[in-house]
Design a protein around this motif. Structure first.
Motif, PDB file in Angstrom:
ATOM      1  N   LEU A 154      -3.275  -5.716  -0.158  1.00  0.00           N
ATOM      2  CA  LEU A 154      -3.298  -6.231  -1.404  1.00  0.00           C
ATOM      3  C   LEU A 154      -2.382  -7.285  -1.737  1.00  0.00           C
ATOM      4  O   LEU A 154      -2.702  -8.254  -2.539  1.00  0.00           O
ATOM      5  N   SER A 173     -10.977  -6.470  -1.070  1.00  0.00           N
ATOM      6  CA  SER A 173      -9.893  -7.260  -1.369  1.00  0.00           C
ATOM      7  C   SER A 173     -10.436  -8.718  -1.689  1.00  0.00           C
ATOM      8  O   SER A 173     -10.003  -9.387  -2.346  1.00  0.00           O
ATOM      9  N   SER A 182      -2.828 -10.613   0.851  1.00  0.00           N
ATOM     10  CA  SER A 182      -3.951 -11.296   0.887  1.00  0.00           C
ATOM     11  C   SER A 182      -4.059 -12.469  -0.185  1.00  0.00           C
ATOM     12  O   SER A 182      -4.868 -13.143  -0.316  1.00  0.00           O
TER      13      SER A 182
END
Length: 394
Positions: A95, A143, A98
């Motif tokens: 997370l 995500s 990204s």
């Protein structure tokens, strides 16, 4: 590298809690379902991971990229050391990296992360490796969807700001247009007042001077020649009566100017033209008529009057007609006639036209309109004006 400012100006509080939760919850569950020789070392490892996460929220640039790489490798080592539940710590790292820029950095880190995770579970059972890979890939998909939604939200906000900016620009343009329209209206009223004052001075004033002189002559004539004196009194009466008629007409033009009455003024203009000259006239309206701002009515009326005058004087027309088209964006007036086109007209048009045509052009441009000429099948003067309704004026 840096966090994408277009996606999010700052890391949200929800993302922080999610990352901490993906680390703390699996660690507590692992402590209860598995036994370790040294729980202090286990706790130290997770405190180190929490420290990396906290630093990640505070760093930027190349330090953030280096920290992301360190966190990615450390979470893979935790998976190797403490089992499959540690895959959620790897998702926490996912997370974070990204959101890095440029876009190829998250893709590269994802591939490396997936490889080291599979290396960490190389000795695990096949079902565990499948579970780890599916969980990681599903988190990757989620995500990417969240990042795309964030980008869409930011783009929507940017578009909203741009639309609001354009709205302000249009509002400023509208205000300037209204100011120009007010200037045209004031100029038209000033021109009418000047014309009426000249008429009062030239016609009525001179007539009153003649009346005064005739009254003085009548006073000297009546004692000696009553007949001649009475004839002069009758002439004075006629002169005073004519002056009163002119005065009433001037006052009527002041209180009830026809050029400010929109389509009805054009209708009366044609009626008066036909009655005074014997010309065949016709008037046509297309669309739904609505009340216009006075300056537009002034331009339409004066352009129509000038076009009719030129048709009768230069083209010797026997038939004239006006068509007015109302639409949402503009109002169009076409003044046509069946008269002959003068031979010198093309040359005049190339040089900008005569005084009448130049006056119509300047008058039309003053309210952001356009003037066009059409020679076939009949000579037509076309006036196009942007719509400004009186209901829109605040």
């Amino acid at each position: 590298m840096k966090i994408n400012e277009k996606d999010d100006a700052a890391v949200s509080r929800e993302l922080k809690w999610l990352r901490y939760g993906l680390i703390l919850v699996p660690s507590f569950i692992t402590m209860y379902i598995q036994e370790y020789a040294d729980y202090g070392t286990f706790t130290l490892h997770f405190l180190m991971l929490l420290l990396l996460v906290t630093l990640g929220f505070r760093l930027s640039g190349s330090s953030m990229t280096l920290l992301s790489c360190l966190e990615m490798l450390f979470t893979a080592w935790l998976c190797f050391q403490y089992g499959s539940l540690m895959v959620f710590t790897a998702i926490s790292a996912l997370l974070f990296y990204s959101r890095l820029l440029p876009r190829y950095i998250p893709a590269l880190f994802t591939c490396i992360h997936l490889i080291v995770l599979n290396m960490a579970f190389m000795v695990a059972e096949p079902l565990t490796r499948i579970y780890v890979n599916l969980t990681f890939l599903m988190a990757l998909l989620l995500s990417s969807q969240l990042n795309r939604a964030a980008r869409g939200r930011e783009e929507t906000l940017l578009l909203y700001d741009e639309l609001r900016k354009r709205h302000f620009e249009l509002d400023e343009t509208r205000q300037r247009l209204l100011q120009h329209a007010a200037q045209v209206e004031n100029a038209a009223q000033s021109e009418e007042r000047v014309r009426i004052s000249r008429q009062l001075h030239d016609d009525i004033g001179h007539r009153l001077i003649r009346v005064k002189m005739m009254m003085e002559a009548a006073i000297h004539t009546l004692p000696t020649s009553p007949g001649t004196g009475m004839a002069m009194i009758e002439q004075i009466r006629d002169q005073v009566s004519a002056s009163m008629d002119d005065m009433r007409a001037a006052v009527k033009r002041i209180n009830h100017a026809p050029q400010l009455e929109g389509a009805y003024a054009l209708d009366r203009l044609l009626e008066e033209t036909g009655r005074d000259t014997g010309t065949v006239t016709s008037y046509l309206v297309e669309g739904v008529p609505f009340q216009l701002y006075p300056s537009l009515q002034v331009v339409l009326y004066k352009n129509a009057r000038e076009a009719l005058t030129n048709a009768l004087r230069h083209g010797e027309a026997t038939e004239v007609w006006i068509k007015v088209v109302y639409s949402e964006a503009e109002i169009t007036m076409e003044v046509s006639n069946n008269g002959a086109i003068p031979k010198e007209l093309p040359g005049k048009l190339q040089s900008g036209g005569g005084m009448g045509l130049k006056g119509m052009t300047e008058r039309t441009r003053l309210v952001s309109g356009a003037l066009e000429l059409r020679l076939e099948p009949h000579f037509t003067v076309i006036t196009r004006l942007p719509v400004i309704r009186q209901s829109e004026i605040r």
